[in-house]
Motif scaffolding. Structure first.
Motif, short mmCIF file in Angstrom:
data_model
loop_
_atom_site.label_atom_id
_atom_site.label_comp_id
_atom_site.label_asym_id
_atom_site.label_seq_id
_atom_site.Cartn_x
_atom_site.Cartn_y
_atom_site.Cartn_z
N GLN A 109 0.67 35.13 57.79
CA GLN A 109 1.55 35.87 58.70
C GLN A 109 2.14 34.94 59.76
O GLN A 109 3.30 35.07 60.15
CB GLN A 109 0.79 37.02 59.37
CG GLN A 109 0.43 38.14 58.40
CD GLN A 109 -0.39 39.25 59.04
OE1 GLN A 109 -0.92 39.08 60.14
NE2 GLN A 109 -0.50 40.38 58.36
N GLN A 122 4.98 32.94 58.23
CA GLN A 122 6.22 33.73 58.10
C GLN A 122 6.90 33.90 59.45
O GLN A 122 8.12 33.79 59.57
CB GLN A 122 5.90 35.10 57.49
CG GLN A 122 7.15 35.90 57.16
CD GLN A 122 6.84 37.14 56.35
OE1 GLN A 122 5.74 37.68 56.41
NE2 GLN A 122 7.80 37.58 55.56
N SER A 123 6.11 34.18 60.49
CA SER A 123 6.67 34.37 61.82
C SER A 123 7.35 33.09 62.33
O SER A 123 8.48 33.12 62.83
CB SER A 123 5.56 34.80 62.79
OG SER A 123 6.05 34.85 64.11
N ASP A 172 8.38 30.60 60.52
CA ASP A 172 9.51 30.28 59.66
C ASP A 172 10.73 31.11 60.06
O ASP A 172 11.87 30.60 60.09
CB ASP A 172 9.13 30.55 58.21
CG ASP A 172 9.99 29.77 57.23
OD1 ASP A 172 10.39 28.64 57.55
OD2 ASP A 172 10.28 30.30 56.14
N ASN A 173 10.50 32.38 60.38
CA ASN A 173 11.61 33.23 60.82
C ASN A 173 12.23 32.74 62.13
O ASN A 173 13.40 32.99 62.40
CB ASN A 173 11.12 34.67 60.98
CG ASN A 173 10.80 35.33 59.65
OD1 ASN A 173 11.26 34.89 58.60
ND2 ASN A 173 9.99 36.39 59.68
N GLN A 174 11.42 32.04 62.91
CA GLN A 174 11.92 31.48 64.18
C GLN A 174 12.61 30.12 63.98
O GLN A 174 13.05 29.49 64.94
CB GLN A 174 10.76 31.30 65.17
CG GLN A 174 10.09 32.60 65.58
CD GLN A 174 8.82 32.35 66.39
OE1 GLN A 174 8.82 31.55 67.33
NE2 GLN A 174 7.74 33.02 66.02
N GLY A 175 12.66 29.67 62.73
CA GLY A 175 13.33 28.40 62.43
C GLY A 175 12.54 27.17 62.81
O GLY A 175 13.12 26.09 63.00
N ASN A 189 10.29 25.59 60.95
CA ASN A 189 9.90 24.79 59.79
C ASN A 189 8.41 24.47 59.79
O ASN A 189 8.01 23.30 59.77
CB ASN A 189 10.72 23.48 59.74
CG ASN A 189 10.55 22.74 58.43
OD1 ASN A 189 10.35 23.36 57.38
ND2 ASN A 189 10.61 21.43 58.48
N ASN A 244 2.02 35.60 51.06
CA ASN A 244 2.27 36.85 51.79
C ASN A 244 1.80 38.08 51.03
O ASN A 244 1.52 39.12 51.62
CB ASN A 244 3.76 37.00 52.08
CG ASN A 244 4.21 36.04 53.17
OD1 ASN A 244 3.41 35.68 54.05
ND2 ASN A 244 5.45 35.62 53.12
N ARG A 272 7.33 29.11 49.02
CA ARG A 272 7.35 28.85 50.46
C ARG A 272 6.36 29.80 51.16
O ARG A 272 6.38 31.02 50.93
CB ARG A 272 8.75 29.03 51.03
CG ARG A 272 8.85 28.65 52.50
CD ARG A 272 10.24 28.30 52.95
NE ARG A 272 10.27 27.88 54.34
CZ ARG A 272 9.91 26.67 54.76
NH1 ARG A 272 9.52 25.77 53.88
NH2 ARG A 272 9.93 26.35 56.04
N GLY A 273 5.53 29.24 52.01
CA GLY A 273 4.54 30.03 52.74
C GLY A 273 3.20 30.13 52.05
O GLY A 273 2.25 30.65 52.62
#
Length: 280
Positions: free
Chosen positions: A19, A22-23, A25-28, A30, A140, A160-161
């Motif tokens: 989690q 993912q969080s 990654d969503n914030q950019g 990397n 995920n 990814r992830g």
């Protein structure tokens, strides 16, 4: 010194780690997973790895498992190569990882870090390919367990992830006669020219290599050639070399021609050892 700042996270569960990835990654940011950290530090210094967040897996209990049960051996991905060797529950893997880097580095390099690294050698994967091991992967959607030979194609094919949690090997696969040979051009701890791993199972020799091409591999056509008892030993080796699946490396550690020469001699050693069924 790494020239950029990054956030450091140390989750305590698989779900928290995925989690978090993912969080971030969503914030950019990397994000990248981190266990031993040797490659992140080394490549981070030269800006070959750039991230704003690392997720350290060393507090996740499943990634630290080291156990031998009635039928299987389970190795956590965040365990160091030194710790795995000290447990001495997978002799074939021990023989291969003992010559990765030096003792100080092996205290930090982890099983998962070596298998998933950017470096081309990744010798720890070789015994796993030959013993039909399974890998447990977290993502995920939860955990999945797959044969390593299905998911390893030059690299571990992670979405990814996702990250490697464990390796599981049946004890009966560990008990076959084996050989692991690392050939270097110089030094005792330098990069290898070729690492060759092999086992003999039910009369058939299986082979895996690293350092020969730009990725570690096991190749069935090479195995068929080396097991062709209708040919002489030399002809079996020459035929196997014809089936190398990608260009042979040609770099500062050795030319392609020299690597083939070393390979040919190493395969003689493999046949001498396994057709006599002694571990080397």
């Amino acid at each position: 010194m790494i020239s950029y700042d990054f956030e450091y996270y140390k989750p305590k569960s698989i779900q928290e780690a995925t989690q978090l990835f993912q969080s971030l990654d969503n914030q950019g940011k990397n994000p990248i997973y981190f266990s031993g950290g040797t490659e992140v530090i080394t490549l981070g210094r030269s800006n070959q790895i750039i991230t704003e967040a690392v997720i350290d897996l060393k507090l996740i209990p499943e990634c630290l498992v080291l156990k031998k049960e009635e039928n299987t051996v389970t190795l956590g991905s965040a365990q160091s190569l030194t710790k795995i060797r000290e447990m001495n529950i997978f002799p074939f893997l021990n023989k291969t990882i003992v010559e990765i880097a030096d003792h100080v580095a092996r205290n930090k390099i982890t099983l998962g870090g070596n298998i998933c690294a950017n470096i081309i050698y990744r010798e720890a994967i070789l015994p796993l390919l030959l013993t039909e091991s399974q890998v447990v992967i977290a993502g995920n959607t939860g955990l999945k367990q797959l044969p390593v030979n299905e998911i390893f194609n030059q690299n571990l094919q992670l979405e990814r992830g996702e990250f490697l949690v464990q390796v599981i090997t049946e004890l009966r696969e560990i008990e076959w006669p084996f050989i692991s040979v690392k050939k270097r051009r110089q030094w005792d701890v330098g990069y290898p020219l070729i690492t060759t791993a092999a086992i003999k199972k039910k009369g058939q020799i299986k082979l895996a290599f690293s350092g020969l091409c730009s990725f570690p591999f096991r190749n069935k056509q090479m195995e068929e050639s080396i097991n062709n008892q209708h040919l002489s030993k030399e002809a079996r080796i020459d035929d196997a070399i014809q089936h190398i699946p990608a260009p042979v490396l040609d770099d500062v550690h050795g030319s392609a021609g020299y690597r083939k020469f070393v390979l040919k001699n190493t395969l003689v050693d493999v046949l001498d050892a396994l057709e006599g069924e002694r571990n080397v």
